[in-house]
Design an enzyme around this catalytic site. Structure first.
Site, PDB file in Angstrom:
ATOM      1  N   GLU A   1       0.779  -0.981   0.328  1.00 23.70           N
ATOM      2  CA  GLU A   1      -0.368  -0.029  -0.384  1.00 23.70           C
ATOM      3  C   GLU A   1       0.722   1.657   0.235  1.00 23.70           C
ATOM      4  O   GLU A   1       1.567   0.989   0.752  1.00 23.70           O
ATOM      5  CB  GLU A   1      -1.393   0.274   1.331  1.00 23.70           C
ATOM      6  CG  GLU A   1      -2.213  -1.074   1.299  1.00 23.70           C
ATOM      7  CD  GLU A   1      -3.083  -1.092   2.236  1.00 23.70           C
ATOM      8  OE1 GLU A   1      -2.509   0.526   3.435  1.00 23.70           O
ATOM      9  OE2 GLU A   1      -3.673  -1.383   2.303  1.00 23.70           O
TER      10      GLU A   1
ATOM     11  N   ASP B   1      -5.760   9.558   9.017  1.00 20.48           N
ATOM     12  CA  ASP B   1      -4.156   8.691   9.528  1.00 20.48           C
ATOM     13  C   ASP B   1      -3.708   9.715  10.713  1.00 20.48           C
ATOM     14  O   ASP B   1      -4.040  11.120  10.940  1.00 20.48           O
ATOM     15  CB  ASP B   1      -3.327   9.534   8.548  1.00 20.48           C
ATOM     16  CG  ASP B   1      -3.668   8.283   7.156  1.00 20.48           C
ATOM     17  OD1 ASP B   1      -3.588   7.305   7.554  1.00 20.48           O
ATOM     18  OD2 ASP B   1      -3.682   9.301   6.284  1.00 20.48           O
TER      19      ASP B   1
END
Length: 266
Positions: free
Chosen positions: A47, A58
């Site tokens: 990824e 995040d």
């Protein structure tokens, strides 16, 4: 373009390893070396996050990496250049992690055309609600790119059922509430959701967000997860290690995790 995500899950035994790094961290040259090193040392699928100024899903480690990459001039076009330089150099399928505003600003059709050119196999858009994803999903399906769906711990059974039955590639199960990174014990609810998903679909279940210990890996093997995403620990090495040793350290981490997924599943 033939999509190879399904083949990876069918041909590989045990818990698959999906490491994540942000594109352009700590610089484009070392980033390329790091991605190649992950591929050589046990990654099954890789990824790669495209830097963004407001990465709401995040945690602090990946936010820091994105901010530094942006300051170094890494945008979507430069991210594509890194991906172009990886063509033919790695065997692991690549999945791109991008936020929806980035996608809209660049242009969905243009972005997907570029992914085809770069032989990218999948895309994750963490801030795109499932109910609003059908137009993008249709375009991805036409181009044989897997739009990976996310399932949260808080998802209702009816929502899990809807997402699971229409999934492409694999299902990304978020192991905790909140953002990526951090530490902690896995909630027992995760085991129940993995079991629920696997009753609804034959698509693999991959668990991510906060996975960083051998104990967690052992639990996920016992709970029949098909894969794990390891992100913040990988990014942290690229951020905090000297440029001379960060690729070596990252290689060691990937080897160590891969050994854990193998040894604990025996």
């Amino acid at each position: 373009m033939k999509n190879s995500i399904k083949n990876i899950f069918e041909s590989e035994r045990g818990l698959l390893l999906l490491p994540f790094v942000s594109l352009g961290t700590p610089n484009t040259q070392i980033n390329k070396q790091a991605i190649i090193a992950m591929d050589k040392n046990g990654a099954n699928i890789i990824e790669l996050g495209i830097p963004y100024s407001d990465p709401v899903a995040d945690g602090p480690v990946i936010q820091d990496a994105y901010n530094k990459a942006i300051k170094n001039g890494v945008n979507i076009r430069k991210a594509f250049k890194i991906l172009m330089n990886l063509k033919g150099k790695i065997k692991s399928p690549i999945i791109v992690f991008i936020y929806y505003n980035q996608l809209l600003n660049y242009g969905i059709n243009k972005f997907l055309e570029k992914l085809i050119q770069l032989e990218v196999q999948g895309i994750i858009v963490p801030d795109l609600p499932y109910d609003e994803s059908q137009i993008l999903k249709k375009k991805c399906t036409i181009n044989n790119i897997a739009l990976i769906s996310l399932i949260a711990l808080t998802s209702s059974f009816s929502r899990i059922k809807k997402i699971a039955r229409n999934a492409e590639g694999f299902l990304y199960l978020i192991s905790k509430t909140g953002v990526t990174g951090g530490t902690g014990k896995l909630m027992n609810k995760l085991k129940i959701i993995i079991k629920t998903i696997q009753k609804l679909t034959s698509k693999p279940v991959v668990v991510g967000f906060g996975i960083n210990s051998r104990r967690q890996i052992k639990q996920l093997i016992e709970w029949n997860s098909n894969g794990i995403v390891i992100g913040s620990p990988c990014v942290q090495i690229l951020l905090q290690s000297s440029k001379e040793v960060c690729v070596i350290k990252l290689s060691g981490l990937i080897k160590q995790i891969k050994e854990s997924t193998s040894s604990t599943s025996n």
